[in-house]
Scaffold this motif. Structure first.
Motif, short mmCIF file in Angstrom:
data_model
loop_
_atom_site.label_atom_id
_atom_site.label_comp_id
_atom_site.label_asym_id
_atom_site.label_seq_id
_atom_site.Cartn_x
_atom_site.Cartn_y
_atom_site.Cartn_z
N ALA A 1 27.18 33.65 -24.48
CA ALA A 1 27.38 32.57 -25.46
C ALA A 1 26.31 32.59 -26.55
CB ALA A 1 27.39 31.22 -24.77
N MET B 1 26.19 13.76 -27.80
CA MET B 1 27.61 13.74 -27.45
C MET B 1 27.85 12.92 -26.18
SD MET B 1 29.90 16.96 -26.17
CE MET B 1 29.61 17.98 -27.61
N LEU C 1 26.83 21.19 -17.65
CA LEU C 1 27.03 22.02 -18.83
C LEU C 1 27.49 23.40 -18.39
CD1 LEU C 1 26.41 22.19 -21.97
CD2 LEU C 1 24.20 23.14 -21.31
N ILE D 1 24.07 17.97 -27.32
CA ILE D 1 24.57 17.65 -25.99
C ILE D 1 24.23 16.21 -25.62
CG2 ILE D 1 24.22 18.15 -23.52
CD1 ILE D 1 23.64 21.12 -24.48
N LEU E 1 30.44 27.15 -24.19
CA LEU E 1 29.29 26.28 -24.41
C LEU E 1 29.86 24.87 -24.45
CD1 LEU E 1 26.30 25.88 -24.96
CD2 LEU E 1 26.75 26.24 -27.38
N ARG E 2 30.01 24.29 -23.26
CA ARG E 2 30.79 23.07 -23.12
C ARG E 2 30.12 22.09 -22.19
NH1 ARG E 2 36.26 25.69 -22.75
NH2 ARG E 2 35.65 26.24 -20.64
N VAL E 3 30.21 20.82 -22.52
CA VAL E 3 29.85 19.79 -21.56
C VAL E 3 31.08 19.54 -20.70
CG1 VAL E 3 29.14 17.40 -21.21
CG2 VAL E 3 28.18 18.73 -23.10
N LEU E 4 30.97 19.83 -19.43
CA LEU E 4 32.13 19.67 -18.55
C LEU E 4 32.32 18.22 -18.13
CD1 LEU E 4 31.87 22.73 -16.12
CD2 LEU E 4 33.39 22.42 -18.09
N SER E 5 31.22 17.59 -17.73
CA SER E 5 31.34 16.22 -17.22
C SER E 5 29.96 15.58 -17.19
CB SER E 5 31.93 16.22 -15.81
OG SER E 5 31.04 16.86 -14.92
N LEU F 1 20.93 22.38 -30.24
CA LEU F 1 22.10 22.30 -29.35
C LEU F 1 21.87 21.24 -28.26
CD1 LEU F 1 22.94 26.09 -28.90
CD2 LEU F 1 24.12 24.43 -30.33
#
Lengths: 120, 303
Positions: A34, A13, A28, A10, A101-105, A6
Motif C-alpha cells: 500500500a 474519520m 485498520l 484515520i 488502506l482502510r478502516v475496517l471497524s 494519514l
C-alpha cells in the motif's frame, strides 16, 4: 513521510463517524504494497489520538498479503514487491490485493484503565 | 485530508495566482469546502460528505463494534473524482508531472510552453514547499500559472487543486499541467483528478530509480527520461534504466528527451496531442463512464 497525515485522517474519520462517543479500538487494514509504513502509523497513533474520542484507544493493524495475476499466463501469486515477476517471467501483473488502506471497524467504549494491553 | 506529511504541524498552504498580479491568498488548513467553481456535473450542487454520520447516536453499548470499511484516502479520492469530472466537462486534459527534485520538470514545462504553446492552451499549477520561483519561470514562459506552496507538506492533494482551479480558470479544451512537489514517494498516493501521471527521471539519477520508487512509476502513463544530452559525460547505463522502467511499468510509454537541447521533445508534444484527441473524443461520447481507461485508450504516439 505521509504517515502522520494519514494517521490524522484515520483519527478524524473514526471520531467523526463515532459522533462524540468514545472509541477504544480501531481496526485498520493495510496491504503489504500500500505504500504505507505501518510502524510509522502505529508510532503516530497515540499522539494523534490524544485529546480526541480515540485517546487511549488500541490500534489494531491487519496486514493484507499482496497477490497478483499474471496477464500473460493467468497464474496468481504472492507479490513481494510491485515488480515481482510471475514464475513465467512476465512482469505484466495485475494487482489483486495489497493496496488496501482502510478502516475496517471501531469499537465503542472508554479504553480500559488497566495498563496491561497497552502497546499490544 | 491534511496536507501535512509527517513533519508539518502548523503547515499552511498558500495559493498564489501569479498571472493575476501575484496577490497571495492564504489557503489555510481549515478544510474549507471545495471552491465554488468546482462542481461535479453528475452531482450538481450536492454537497458530498466523506462518510455517513450516524444520526442514531443513541445507546450503542460499550463494546459495540461498528463496521466502517472506509478507505483512509476516501476524502481525497472523492475530491479528485470531482476535479476529474470538472476537467472532463470542459474537455480539459490534465497531466500530473512527478519526479524527484531536480529532474528537470520546470525546464521541461518552460520549453513545452514556448514550443508547443501554439498547439495547446497550457495552464500550469506549480507545487513547491516554498517560493514562487518556478511559478515565475512558467509565467515568463508565457502560460497562466498558479503557485501552490505546501509549507512543509511533501505533495499536492486534490483539495489544493480544486482551489487552484478556481484561480486558474482554465478554458474549454485547454491543457492543465500540474507540477507536483519534487518527491517520488508521497505524491503516488494522492490522486489529484489528473488524466495521467507523467514521471520524469533524469540520467543524472540512478538507473534503478524505477525499482526504488515503484509506486510512482507504476502509476505513470508516460515516463520521460530527461537530460539525455548529458549522456556522453556520464557513466549511465541507459539500456538498464529503460529495462528497469519496463519491468515496473510494462504498459507506460517511455520517451527520451532533453529539456535543455530540445532533443526528443517532438515526441512528447505528439504524445500530448494524441492524449488530447483521445480525451476530447471520449468526453464527447454521449454515453460514457468517463474518458475510458487510464491506459491504452488510444494510439501510441511515435516513440
Amino acid at each position: 513521510m505521509h504517515e502522520l497525515g494519514l494517521t490524522r485522517e484515520i483519527v478524524a474519520m473514526v471520531a467523526g463517524h463515532a459522533g462524540g462517543r468514545r472509541v477504544r479500538r480501531v481496526v485498520l487494514e493495510v496491504g503489504t504494497l500500500a505504500g504505507v509504513m505501518t510502524d510509522a502509523v502505529a508510532f503516530c497513533f497515540d499522539a494523534v489520538a490524544e485529546g480526541t474520542a480515540l485517546e487511549g484507544a488500541v490500534l489494531e493493524i491487519r496486514r493484507v498479503e499482496a497477490r497478483g495475476r499474471c496477464r500473460r499466463c493467468g497464474a496468481e501469486f504472492v507479490r513481494e514487491t510491485l515488480h515481482s515477476p510471475c514464475a513465467c517471467g512476465s512482469f505484466d501483473v495485475e494487482g489483486l490485493t495489497g493496496a488496501e488502506l482502510r478502516v475496517l471497524s471501531y469499537e465503542i467504549g472508554a479504553p480500559e484503565a488497566a495498563a496491561e494491553g497497552q502497546g499490544a | 485530508m491534511c496536507e501535512t506529511c509527517g513533519c508539518s504541524d502548523g503547515a499552511r498552504t498558500t495559493i498564489t495566482n501569479l498571472t493575476a498580479g501575484g496577490a497571495a491568498r492564504a489557503g489555510g488548513h481549515d478544510h474549507a469546502p471545495v471552491h465554488d467553481h468546482v462542481h461535479d456535473p453528475a452531482r450538481h450542487h450536492r454537497h458530498e460528505h466523506g462518510h455517513d454520520h450516524p444520526h442514531d447516536h443513541v445507546h450503542l453499548p460499550d463494546g459495540t463494534v461498528v463496521e466502517l470499511q472506509e478507505s483512509v484516502l476516501a476524502k481525497n479520492d472523492q475530491l479528485a473524482a470531482r476535479n476529474r469530472a470538472w476537467f472532463d466537462g470542459r474537455e480539459i486534459l490534465c497531466l500530473n508531472l512527478v519526479s524527484s527534485p531536480g529532474a528537470g520538470k520546470t525546464t521541461l514545462l518552460e520549453r513545452t510552453i514556448r514550443e508547443a504553446g501554439a498547439r495547446h492552451r497550457f495552464h500550469v499549477i506549480e507545487g513547491d514547499q516554498a517560493t514562487a520561483n518556478d511559478g515565475e519561470r512558467i509565467r515568463a514562459a508565457g502560460a497562466p500559472v498558479v503557485q501552490i506552496n505546501t509549507g512543509t507538506g511533501c505533495h499536492l492533494e486534490a483539495d489544493m487543486i480544486a482551489r487552484a482551479l478556481g484561480e486558474l480558470a482554465p478554458p474549454f479544451r485547454s491543457v492543465v499541467l500540474i507540477e507536483n512537489v519534487g518527491n517520488l514517494v508521497c505524491p503516488a498516493l494522492f490522486d489529484l483528478g489528473e488524466r495521467s501521471k507523467v514521471a520524469v527521471v533524469s540520467v543524472t539519477e540512478g538507473e534503478d530509480k524505477a525499482l526504488k520508487y515503484p509506486h510512482m512509476f507504476q502509476a505513470a502513463d508516460l515516463v520521460l527520461v530527461n537530460k539525455i544530452d548529458l549522456l556522453p559525460h556520464l557513466r549511465f547505463d541507459l539500456d538498464a534504466c529503460l529495462a528497469n522502467i519496463r519491468m515496473v511499468t510494462p504498459h507506460a510509454d517511455v520517451l527520451q528527451v532533453s529539456a535543455t537541447t530540445g532533443a526528443g521533445l517532438g515526441a512528447w508534444y505528439d504524445w500530448i496531442a494524441a492524449r488530447c484527441a483521445v480525451h476530447q473524443a471520449l468526453c464527447d461520447l454521449p454515453d460514457r463512464d468517463g474518458p475510458g481507461a487510464r491506459r491504452g485508450g488510444g494510439e501510441k504516439p511515435t516513440a
